[in-house]
Motif scaffolding. Structure first.
Motif, short mmCIF file in Angstrom:
data_model
loop_
_atom_site.label_atom_id
_atom_site.label_comp_id
_atom_site.label_asym_id
_atom_site.label_seq_id
_atom_site.Cartn_x
_atom_site.Cartn_y
_atom_site.Cartn_z
N UNK A 115 0.83 -1.22 0.00
CA UNK A 115 0.00 0.00 0.00
C UNK A 115 0.86 1.26 0.00
N UNK A 116 2.01 1.20 0.62
CA UNK A 116 2.91 2.35 0.72
C UNK A 116 3.66 2.63 -0.58
N UNK A 117 3.94 1.61 -1.37
CA UNK A 117 4.81 1.73 -2.55
C UNK A 117 4.40 2.84 -3.52
N UNK A 118 3.14 2.98 -3.93
CA UNK A 118 2.83 4.05 -4.90
C UNK A 118 3.15 5.45 -4.37
N UNK A 119 2.83 5.73 -3.12
CA UNK A 119 3.11 7.05 -2.54
C UNK A 119 4.62 7.27 -2.41
N UNK A 120 5.32 6.23 -1.99
CA UNK A 120 6.77 6.32 -1.83
C UNK A 120 7.44 6.53 -3.19
N UNK A 121 7.00 5.78 -4.20
CA UNK A 121 7.59 5.93 -5.54
C UNK A 121 7.37 7.35 -6.06
N UNK A 122 6.22 7.92 -5.81
CA UNK A 122 5.95 9.29 -6.24
C UNK A 122 6.87 10.29 -5.53
N UNK A 123 7.08 10.08 -4.23
CA UNK A 123 7.99 10.97 -3.48
C UNK A 123 9.41 10.86 -4.04
N UNK A 124 9.85 9.64 -4.36
CA UNK A 124 11.20 9.45 -4.93
C UNK A 124 11.33 10.11 -6.29
N UNK A 125 10.27 10.03 -7.10
CA UNK A 125 10.31 10.66 -8.42
C UNK A 125 10.49 12.17 -8.29
N UNK A 126 9.89 12.75 -7.26
CA UNK A 126 9.95 14.20 -7.06
C UNK A 126 11.17 14.67 -6.29
N UNK A 127 11.79 13.77 -5.52
CA UNK A 127 12.92 14.16 -4.68
C UNK A 127 13.81 12.96 -4.43
N UNK A 128 14.93 12.90 -5.11
CA UNK A 128 15.84 11.75 -4.96
C UNK A 128 16.45 11.68 -3.57
N UNK A 129 16.43 12.80 -2.82
CA UNK A 129 16.95 12.80 -1.45
C UNK A 129 16.04 12.03 -0.49
N UNK A 130 14.89 11.61 -0.97
CA UNK A 130 13.96 10.81 -0.17
C UNK A 130 14.53 9.40 0.07
N UNK A 131 15.44 8.96 -0.82
CA UNK A 131 16.03 7.63 -0.70
C UNK A 131 16.71 7.49 0.66
N UNK A 132 16.37 6.45 1.37
CA UNK A 132 16.90 6.22 2.72
C UNK A 132 15.89 6.59 3.78
N UNK A 133 15.01 7.55 3.47
CA UNK A 133 13.98 7.96 4.43
C UNK A 133 12.64 7.30 4.10
N UNK A 134 12.72 6.20 3.39
CA UNK A 134 11.56 5.37 3.08
C UNK A 134 11.86 3.95 3.52
N UNK A 135 11.24 2.98 2.88
CA UNK A 135 11.45 1.58 3.28
C UNK A 135 12.80 1.01 2.83
N UNK A 136 13.30 0.10 3.65
CA UNK A 136 14.52 -0.66 3.38
C UNK A 136 14.17 -2.14 3.43
N UNK A 137 14.85 -2.94 2.63
CA UNK A 137 14.68 -4.39 2.64
C UNK A 137 15.70 -4.99 3.59
N UNK A 138 15.27 -5.98 4.38
CA UNK A 138 16.17 -6.73 5.26
C UNK A 138 16.35 -8.13 4.67
N UNK A 139 17.60 -8.48 4.39
CA UNK A 139 17.95 -9.81 3.90
C UNK A 139 19.01 -10.37 4.83
#
Length: 179
Positions: free
Chosen positions: A47-71
């Motif tokens: 559910x979060x992905x579309x909003x997050x992707x839009x924020x990243x498209x508008x501001x690349x500095x958003x990277x890191x302040x969104x979701x991270x994958x744990x492996x």
């Protein structure tokens, strides 16, 4: 950008990866050559992905302040996800959340990931505090937060609010790194 702990690899979800997860989550597993886990990504992350992707498209500095994958550190399976709900607010606070797939719970992965991501966030001079919310009945999550230095600061109905503030010496270290 990747963070490593003794047992985990953490990497932020890029715009490309967000689009992959939205379109076909199996493609994520193929790309990283991981066995499919039907429980990840979970509905909240989807559910979060579309909003997050839009924020990243508008501001690349958003990277890191969104979701991270744990492996896991060996790169053999998904542990879950962790992340922030956006860049710091006007007071320098970010909100953290995390989800560990059911088969990987009770091994301390959430505690390890929270510690690592808090350190990452506090290395940003604009971050002054990290907040978290969890259900009053979610004792394991409360333990993760308390064990990572969060203090219970409030309650809204059945949701408990926790906060961890940047320590004075962390502020000084961050300021010294800037010069």
């Amino acid at each position: 950008m990747e963070l490593k702990t003794e047992r985990l690899q953490l990497f932020p979800i890029t715009l490309d990866l967000a689009q992959t997860l939205m379109k076909n989550s199996l493609a994520f597993y193929y790309k990283f050559q991981l066995p499919w886990n039907k429980n990840w990504p979970h509905d909240g992350l989807k559910a979060l992905m579309p909003m997050y992707a839009e924020r990243l498209e508008n501001d690349s500095d958003e990277l890191g302040f969104g979701p991270w994958v744990m492996i896991d550190s060996a790169g053999e399976h998904v542990i879950g996800d962790i992340g922030f709900k956006g860049r710091p607010d006007s007071e320098g606070n970010v909100e953290i959340g995390y989800h560990v797939v059911a088969s990987e719970r009770n091994y301390g992965y959430a505690s390890e990931a929270v510690q690592t991501l808090c350190e990452w966030a506090f290395n940003h001079p604009e971050v002054e505090g990290i907040e978290a919310q969890c259900d009053k009945d979610n004792i394991p999550s409360q333990k993760v937060l308390i064990n990572n230095g969060f203090n219970h600061t409030g309650r809204s109905m059945d949701i408990l609010v926790f906060k961890k503030e940047k320590k004075i010496h962390q502020k000084e270290n961050t300021m010294n790194k800037e010069f």
